[in-house]
Design a protein around this motif. Structure first.
Motif, PDB file in Angstrom:
ATOM      1  N   VAL B 111      40.283  13.781 -11.801  1.00  0.00           N
ATOM      2  CA  VAL B 111      39.216  13.522 -12.787  1.00  0.00           C
ATOM      3  C   VAL B 111      39.778  12.756 -13.978  1.00  0.00           C
ATOM      4  O   VAL B 111      39.170  11.799 -14.480  1.00  0.00           O
ATOM      5  CB  VAL B 111      38.572  14.850 -13.248  1.00  0.00           C
ATOM      6  CG1 VAL B 111      37.642  14.614 -14.418  1.00  0.00           C
ATOM      7  CG2 VAL B 111      37.797  15.457 -12.105  1.00  0.00           C
ATOM      8  N   LEU B 112      40.977  13.164 -14.405  1.00  0.00           N
ATOM      9  CA  LEU B 112      41.611  12.476 -15.530  1.00  0.00           C
ATOM     10  C   LEU B 112      41.941  11.025 -15.147  1.00  0.00           C
ATOM     11  O   LEU B 112      41.688  10.084 -15.905  1.00  0.00           O
ATOM     12  CB  LEU B 112      42.884  13.231 -15.940  1.00  0.00           C
ATOM     13  CG  LEU B 112      43.409  12.916 -17.323  1.00  0.00           C
ATOM     14  CD1 LEU B 112      42.431  13.407 -18.380  1.00  0.00           C
ATOM     15  CD2 LEU B 112      44.779  13.580 -17.538  1.00  0.00           C
ATOM     16  N   ALA B 113      42.470  10.879 -13.937  1.00  0.00           N
ATOM     17  CA  ALA B 113      42.837   9.538 -13.464  1.00  0.00           C
ATOM     18  C   ALA B 113      41.603   8.642 -13.368  1.00  0.00           C
ATOM     19  O   ALA B 113      41.656   7.453 -13.671  1.00  0.00           O
ATOM     20  CB  ALA B 113      43.537   9.626 -12.119  1.00  0.00           C
ATOM     21  N   ALA B 114      40.492   9.251 -12.964  1.00  0.00           N
ATOM     22  CA  ALA B 114      39.243   8.479 -12.853  1.00  0.00           C
ATOM     23  C   ALA B 114      38.849   7.923 -14.206  1.00  0.00           C
ATOM     24  O   ALA B 114      38.408   6.773 -14.326  1.00  0.00           O
ATOM     25  CB  ALA B 114      38.136   9.352 -12.287  1.00  0.00           C
ATOM     26  N   LEU B 115      39.044   8.747 -15.225  1.00  0.00           N
ATOM     27  CA  LEU B 115      38.665   8.296 -16.568  1.00  0.00           C
ATOM     28  C   LEU B 115      39.634   7.231 -17.084  1.00  0.00           C
ATOM     29  O   LEU B 115      39.232   6.301 -17.783  1.00  0.00           O
ATOM     30  CB  LEU B 115      38.640   9.489 -17.535  1.00  0.00           C
ATOM     31  CG  LEU B 115      37.827   9.270 -18.802  1.00  0.00           C
ATOM     32  CD1 LEU B 115      36.369   9.018 -18.480  1.00  0.00           C
ATOM     33  CD2 LEU B 115      37.944  10.468 -19.730  1.00  0.00           C
ATOM     34  N   VAL B 116      40.902   7.366 -16.701  1.00  0.00           N
ATOM     35  CA  VAL B 116      41.912   6.392 -17.139  1.00  0.00           C
ATOM     36  C   VAL B 116      41.570   4.993 -16.628  1.00  0.00           C
ATOM     37  O   VAL B 116      41.824   4.003 -17.308  1.00  0.00           O
ATOM     38  CB  VAL B 116      43.326   6.836 -16.674  1.00  0.00           C
ATOM     39  CG1 VAL B 116      44.335   5.711 -16.835  1.00  0.00           C
ATOM     40  CG2 VAL B 116      43.773   8.062 -17.468  1.00  0.00           C
ATOM     41  N   THR B 117      40.951   4.929 -15.444  1.00  0.00           N
ATOM     42  CA  THR B 117      40.604   3.602 -14.910  1.00  0.00           C
ATOM     43  C   THR B 117      39.624   2.872 -15.827  1.00  0.00           C
ATOM     44  O   THR B 117      39.551   1.653 -15.822  1.00  0.00           O
ATOM     45  CB  THR B 117      39.960   3.697 -13.505  1.00  0.00           C
ATOM     46  OG1 THR B 117      38.752   4.472 -13.622  1.00  0.00           O
ATOM     47  CG2 THR B 117      40.887   4.353 -12.515  1.00  0.00           C
ATOM     48  N   ARG B 118      38.885   3.627 -16.649  1.00  0.00           N
ATOM     49  CA  ARG B 118      37.957   2.995 -17.590  1.00  0.00           C
ATOM     50  C   ARG B 118      38.700   2.284 -18.716  1.00  0.00           C
ATOM     51  O   ARG B 118      38.135   1.496 -19.445  1.00  0.00           O
ATOM     52  CB  ARG B 118      37.009   4.031 -18.211  1.00  0.00           C
ATOM     53  CG  ARG B 118      35.987   4.606 -17.274  1.00  0.00           C
ATOM     54  CD  ARG B 118      34.963   3.585 -16.795  1.00  0.00           C
ATOM     55  NE  ARG B 118      34.192   3.001 -17.890  1.00  0.00           N
ATOM     56  CZ  ARG B 118      34.172   1.714 -18.166  1.00  0.00           C
ATOM     57  NH1 ARG B 118      34.864   0.866 -17.461  1.00  0.00           N
ATOM     58  NH2 ARG B 118      33.440   1.270 -19.160  1.00  0.00           N
ATOM     59  N   MET B 119      39.975   2.626 -18.868  1.00  0.00           N
ATOM     60  CA  MET B 119      40.740   2.032 -19.965  1.00  0.00           C
ATOM     61  C   MET B 119      41.345   0.692 -19.575  1.00  0.00           C
ATOM     62  O   MET B 119      41.922  -0.003 -20.401  1.00  0.00           O
ATOM     63  CB  MET B 119      41.834   3.007 -20.418  1.00  0.00           C
ATOM     64  CG  MET B 119      41.238   4.251 -21.065  1.00  0.00           C
ATOM     65  SD  MET B 119      42.418   5.578 -21.156  1.00  0.00           S
ATOM     66  CE  MET B 119      41.357   6.972 -21.516  1.00  0.00           C
ATOM     67  N   VAL B 120      41.273   0.340 -18.294  1.00  0.00           N
ATOM     68  CA  VAL B 120      41.773  -0.970 -17.858  1.00  0.00           C
ATOM     69  C   VAL B 120      40.730  -2.017 -18.247  1.00  0.00           C
ATOM     70  O   VAL B 120      39.562  -1.873 -17.897  1.00  0.00           O
ATOM     71  CB  VAL B 120      41.990  -0.991 -16.326  1.00  0.00           C
ATOM     72  CG1 VAL B 120      42.472  -2.359 -15.878  1.00  0.00           C
ATOM     73  CG2 VAL B 120      42.976   0.092 -15.926  1.00  0.00           C
ATOM     74  N   PRO B 121      41.135  -3.057 -18.994  1.00  0.00           N
ATOM     75  CA  PRO B 121      40.140  -4.072 -19.381  1.00  0.00           C
ATOM     76  C   PRO B 121      39.498  -4.719 -18.158  1.00  0.00           C
ATOM     77  O   PRO B 121      40.187  -5.014 -17.183  1.00  0.00           O
ATOM     78  CB  PRO B 121      40.974  -5.102 -20.156  1.00  0.00           C
ATOM     79  CG  PRO B 121      42.245  -4.424 -20.492  1.00  0.00           C
ATOM     80  CD  PRO B 121      42.474  -3.369 -19.464  1.00  0.00           C
ATOM     81  N   THR B 122      38.202  -4.902 -18.242  1.00  0.00           N
ATOM     82  CA  THR B 122      37.459  -5.475 -17.115  1.00  0.00           C
ATOM     83  C   THR B 122      38.032  -6.817 -16.680  1.00  0.00           C
ATOM     84  O   THR B 122      38.159  -7.097 -15.497  1.00  0.00           O
ATOM     85  CB  THR B 122      35.978  -5.661 -17.521  1.00  0.00           C
ATOM     86  OG1 THR B 122      35.534  -4.452 -18.134  1.00  0.00           O
ATOM     87  CG2 THR B 122      35.118  -5.958 -16.336  1.00  0.00           C
TER      88      THR B 122
END
Lengths: 434, 279
Positions: B111-122
């Protein structure tokens, strides 16, 4: 207590979801625009540029049977899109319309067009465009239309007998559309006035744009400076020299005759002010002459003249768009054939929303034609020896975004030290080029 | 009336005024956009601007909707957003359910890793996505764009659904199992109906994420799958901005989302309050 049986609802929802998924998947396979044909050319253009090329694309299809699909992308995103695709080596378009300032950044990703630049072609293009199209010894783009800033003025004000008499009495020469820096400043000062007697200035002589850089670059060329900002050949950064300071000093000397908020004023803002009747004069791109809203208070009362001159003469900055062929494109010959066709039929772009063309002969063919009064002004400005293209350096867009525009925004603030700002800009550009 | 009551009324009045101010500030840009879309071209660019149109006109709507590519783009937007929403829900529901019910350390990391992917710039994954979609032969399709949009909405969909599943007591599922339901059957027949409000909230979130997305649409679509945000942005050109037509199309484009929100309003409220009284 009885439990509600929800399985029926779930089943219905599942069925609806399944149907929606199936339908959506079927539609998503191609998109609503329809499937692309194998024998068509795809040309990617900037927002607004589609209209310029559509008549040419239509005629090309009519004469050759090849469909030309124009893909319009927002100006701000077009650079990113083309950069991404050229960088990946896999392109979705066969021809790209490129802003002049992008040519040097994309040189390695586009095919040379040297064979299209015959002597006849070069003779019918403005010198600035021919030199701009050549990067690293090769022609990388064919101009499809060009723009230049020219001078717009309110004919109702300039032709008013009272204003004419007052102006001559105050400045010692007749009121006329200005041709020099001094005349422009005089006219700007003169027309900055309170027209309704409420104690508030409601008419300004000019605008000063702080949020865009091109007008100041034109002013630099008007000093006689041959290399605005930098010389890409030698790598010398010129922005700190006396000519740039002279241009910046003149540019900001117009602030007392311009509306407040110069730091945020861009093209659209200036155009709005002029169309609202709040400016007596405006230096602006030549296409705007035909775009005055019918219900504008200045509609039918706008004159066009060449850009003003400094010591170096009349100068503008060419705002051309070029057609280029991506090196990774699979339809090289067809793409070049379309570009040659677009050059041959350049005059078809006249009757479009921008109404701009690239060939000198196309501009000249409209001499004396009503509604094309901006053409002689564009022609004279672009043909002036002092008019120079922006430096062909791949980092130009970065220099504009991170150095020139912020520098101008500071320069138009009260108490700005222009010399210090230019020195600071020089150091920033040096860092970018390193 | 005693002092306490007076104070209570004053506090209520102040809160009411504050709420009204916030509402006006929040809603004004959209109302202004809507009003501008009914102004004449000259009035739309007036300096200083006026709030109400002096002359009401539909000219901008006619111009915007007549522009080539607008209608296909609207269809593409709907198709892409619906598809992306379905993808998000289909993937987020089982993922969130597993994480909340099995409660393993790896689940928490997931779940944490899933949220971290949101921090990668589009933009950082834009170019590889373009390459991948082309290599798969699905470049310039709504399907490809929906997949790209799912990468945006999926992480938060998982988080949202996980929080809704957390609010459902285990006992409900256990009761279903005692009645003979499998775990999947309990999820399908019991848990999902209970969190239907949460599903609606997640669906709206995923739909909006796709509906308004710009960068992937810019990079991944050309002729066939271009969506409306790109068409709206095309009204701003290098040499000017057509405010009237731009605001008209933006107003039209916001309508489906407003309608969708109104239709699902009851579920949204239920979803937002789900678990609020969990004891």
């Amino acid at each position: 207590m009885t439990l509600r049986d929800t399985s029926g609802r779930v089943r219905t929802a599942s069925l609806a979801t399944a149907l929606a998924t199936a339908g959506t998947l079927a539609l998503s396979g191609c998109g609503a625009g329809g499937a692309a044909a194998e024998d068509e050319l795809t040309v990617v253009v900037e927002g607004g540029g589609l209209a310029e090329l559509q008549p040419i694309a239509d005629l090309y299809e009519q004469e050759t049977g090849t469909t030309v699909t124009l893909v319009e992308l927002p100006y701000d995103g077009l650079y990113d899109r083309i950069q991404t695709e050229l960088g990946s080596g896999s392109v979705s378009f066969d021809v790209a319309a490129l802003d002049a300032i992008w040519l040097s950044a994309f040189t390695e990703g586009v095919s040379p067009l040297d064979d299209l630049f015959t002597d006849d072609v070069k003779a019918d293009l403005f010198p600035g465009l021919v030199s701009e199209a050549q990067v690293g010894g090769q022609y990388v783009g064919m101009p499809i239309f060009t723009n230049s800033e020219i001078l717009y003025y309110r004919t109702d004000l300039f032709e008013d007998p009272q204003h004419q008499a007052d102006f001559e009495a105050q400045y010692g020469y007749p009121l006329a559309p200005p041709t020099t820096w001094e005349q422009y400043r005089d006219a700007a000062e003169f027309f900055t006035m309170d027209t309704d007697g409420d104690g508030q200035i409601d008419l300004y002589g000019t605008d000063v744009k702080g949020a865009v850089e091109t007008e100041w670059l034109a002013t630099v060329s008007q000093t006689g400076e041959e290399h605005m900002v930098l010389d890409p050949e030698t790598g010398e950064i010129t922005i700190g020299d006396a000519e740039h300071l002279e241009a910046l000093d003149y540019y900001t000397s117009l602030l007392p005759y311009a509306p407040a908020g110069a730091a945020q004023l861009d093209w659209a803002g200036a155009q709005n002010l002029f169309y609202q009747g709040q400016l007596a004069m405006m230096r602006f791109w030549g296409h705007a002459y035909t775009q005055t809203p019918a219900d504008s208070p200045v509609a039918g009362q706008i004159g066009a003249a060449p850009m003003i001159a400094g010591e170096g003469g009349v100068a503008g900055v060419p705002g051309a768009w070029y057609l280029s062929v991506p090196a990774a494109g699979t339809k090289q010959d067809l793409a070049k054939d379309f570009i040659a066709f677009a050059y041959e039929h350049n005059e078809l772009s006249m009757d479009t929303s921008l109404g701009l063309v690239a060939r000198i002969s196309a501009f000249e063919s409209q001499a004396g034609v009503a509604g094309r009064e901006n053409y002689p002004a564009i022609l004279e400005t672009l043909n002036s020896p002092a008019t120079r293209a922006r430096p062909a350096t791949p980092q130009w867009q970065e220099i504009v975004d991170t150095v020139l525009t912020p520098m101008l925004q500071k320069a138009v603030e009260p108490g700005a030290d222009n010399a210090a700002l230019l020195q600071e800009a020089e150091a920033q550009i040096e860092a970018i080029l390193e | 009336m005693n002092g306490l009551e007076t104070r209570r009324r004053s506090t209520k009045a102040i809160l009411g005024v504050m709420l009204a101010v916030i509402l006006v500030l929040y809603g004004f840009p959209f109302v202004y956009l809507l009003l501008t879309s009914f102004k004449t071209p000259s009035e739309a660019i007036a300096v200083p601007p006026s709030v109400m149109p002096n002359v009401w006109t539909l000219e901008n709507y006619v111009a915007a909707l007549a522009k080539e590519g607008v209608v296909p783009a609207l269809i593409n937007s709907v198709v892409t957003a619906v598809l992306s929403t379905l993808f998000s829900l289909v993937l987020a529901v089982p993922a969130a359910y597993a994480v909340t019910r099995y409660r393993t350390p790896s689940g928490r990391v997931f779940v944490l890793a899933a949220l971290v992917t949101r921090m990668v710039p589009t933009i950082a994954i834009g170019a590889p996505l373009v390459e991948t979609m082309r290599a798969m032969g699905i470049g310039d399709t709504s399907f490809a764009l929906a997949i790209a949009h799912t990468t945006i909405s999926l992480p938060l969909s998982i988080w949202l659904m996980a929080s809704f599943f957390e609010a459902v007591p285990d006992e409900i599922e256990e009761a279903a199992k005692m009645d003979g339901a499998s775990r999947l059957g309990a999820l399908w027949r019991v848990v999902l109906p209970v969190v239907s409000g949460g599903l609606a909230v997640t669906a709206i979130f995923a739909f909006l994420a796709s509906w308004n997305e710009f960068l992937f649409a810019l990079l991944l679509t050309s002729v066939r799958a271009q969506t409306t945000p790109i068409v709206i942005a095309n009204f701003q050109t290098q040499f000017g901005l057509d405010w009237g037509a731009m605001t008209a199309l933006a107003a039209v484009y916001s309508l489906p989302v407003i309608l969708l929100t109104l239709v699902l309003q009851r579920h949204i409220v239920a979803g937002l309050t789900l678990g609020a009284v969990k004891g």
